[in-house]
Design an enzyme around this catalytic site. Structure first.
Site, PDB file in Angstrom:
ATOM      1  N   THR A 168     -41.993 -19.694   4.756  1.00  0.00           N
ATOM      2  CA  THR A 168     -43.046 -19.318   3.814  1.00  0.00           C
ATOM      3  C   THR A 168     -42.459 -18.422   2.718  1.00  0.00           C
ATOM      4  O   THR A 168     -41.406 -17.811   2.907  1.00  0.00           O
ATOM      5  CB  THR A 168     -44.199 -18.612   4.543  1.00  0.00           C
ATOM      6  OG1 THR A 168     -43.678 -17.544   5.338  1.00  0.00           O
ATOM      7  CG2 THR A 168     -44.933 -19.599   5.446  1.00  0.00           C
TER       8      THR A 168
ATOM      9  N   THR B 222     -42.827 -15.377   0.753  1.00  0.00           N
ATOM     10  CA  THR B 222     -42.395 -13.980   0.825  1.00  0.00           C
ATOM     11  C   THR B 222     -41.416 -13.759   1.964  1.00  0.00           C
ATOM     12  O   THR B 222     -40.440 -13.002   1.828  1.00  0.00           O
ATOM     13  CB  THR B 222     -43.617 -13.052   0.987  1.00  0.00           C
ATOM     14  OG1 THR B 222     -44.504 -13.242  -0.118  1.00  0.00           O
ATOM     15  CG2 THR B 222     -43.193 -11.592   1.042  1.00  0.00           C
ATOM     16  N   CYS B 223     -41.657 -14.418   3.079  1.00  0.00           N
ATOM     17  CA  CYS B 223     -40.775 -14.277   4.242  1.00  0.00           C
ATOM     18  C   CYS B 223     -39.359 -14.724   3.906  1.00  0.00           C
ATOM     19  O   CYS B 223     -38.371 -14.093   4.315  1.00  0.00           O
ATOM     20  CB  CYS B 223     -41.321 -15.093   5.417  1.00  0.00           C
ATOM     21  SG  CYS B 223     -43.049 -14.749   5.809  1.00  0.00           S
ATOM     22  N   SER B 224     -39.249 -15.830   3.164  1.00  0.00           N
ATOM     23  CA  SER B 224     -37.938 -16.414   2.872  1.00  0.00           C
ATOM     24  C   SER B 224     -37.248 -15.782   1.673  1.00  0.00           C
ATOM     25  O   SER B 224     -36.021 -15.708   1.631  1.00  0.00           O
ATOM     26  CB  SER B 224     -38.087 -17.922   2.620  1.00  0.00           C
ATOM     27  OG  SER B 224     -38.551 -18.589   3.770  1.00  0.00           O
TER      28      SER B 224
END
Length: 247
Positions: free
Chosen positions: A47, A49-51
């Site tokens: 996803t 922001t996570c990545s």
């Protein structure tokens, strides 16, 4: 209502992981017992922001965390082990241990399991980070309960500042170069000799001298930026290095 479990023990959970094409069960005792561990948990692998932010910054600062007494950095997500393994490869995040909480058992026991039905995700983890010492949660940073996916306090810098506000973080270094340029080679050698990692942008193709000129006011290479400040060419970098050593 999200639960801040600071002062509590980590729940006893077994994670079903896939390592070297074999199933390997990993318990919370395996991860936390007798160790200092930083955990960050997020809504999902791959996803945005996570990545783009959460994982890369923890991976980048992992050596600094180790220098400040942290044995391991763990990323937890409500995804299966196959997805987490592929995400780890895609992120090239060798400094982080990716733990799959496929059934959401750990996240639920932490009081962090939330509905993401509006996105078609089902049950996922709220975004948070925590410092765990010998299985006891010393500190939690939980994102505010607002709509969307806030990313304000669970980041790597906030956690590192909590552990040691004086910790020395690596410089952010970017330089424009061209293949075969001896001055570019000199600049890269200086940075490497100083133990400073850098991102190199080769001029040519989609990156033109116009881009260099627009960013730096010069159409010569190399052009170096450190921590958002334009340093200049290789001579300017050498001067910056001398001032740094003298400080």
């Amino acid at each position: 209502m999200l639960q801040d479990k600071t002062g509590s023990r980590i729940p006893q959970i077994t994670f079903h992981t896939r390592q070297n094409n074999e199933w390997v069960d990993v318990t919370t005792d395996d991860i936390f017992k007798g160790r200092s561990v930083v955990v960050f948990s997020l809504p999902g692998a791959f996803t945005p922001t996570c990545s783009s932010a959460h994982v890369p910054r923890f991976n980048e600062l992992a050596p600094v965390f180790r220098d400040n007494g942290i044995d391991e950095i763990v990323c937890v997500s409500v995804n299966d082990t196959f997805v987490m393994n592929e995400w780890a490869k895609d992120q090239q995040a060798d400094n982080i241990r990716f733990i799959p909480d496929g059934n959401g058992e750990f996240t639920a026991a932490m009081g962090m399991l939330v509905d993401k039905d509006d996105l078609g995700f089902g049950k996922r983890s709220w975004r948070y980070s925590m410092l765990v010492r010998d299985g006891v949660i010393e500190k939690m940073f939980i994102e505010p309960e607002v709509p969307g996916d806030p990313y304000e306090v669970s980041d790597a810098d906030t956690m590192l500042n909590h552990i040691n506000p004086q910790a020395q973080k690596p410089h952010d270094v970017v330089l424009f170069t061209k293949p075969g340029c001896p001055y570019c080679a000199r600049a890269k050698d200086m940075l490497s000799d100083a133990g400073m990692e850098y991102e190199e942008i080769n001029v040519g193709g989609q990156v033109s001298l116009r881009s260099v000129r627009a960013a730096s006011g010069s159409d010569t290479v190399p052009q170096v930026w450190i921590d958002g400040v334009h340093i200049g060419d290789s001579e300017a970098l050498a001067e910056w290095m001398q001032q740094r050593e003298a400080a």
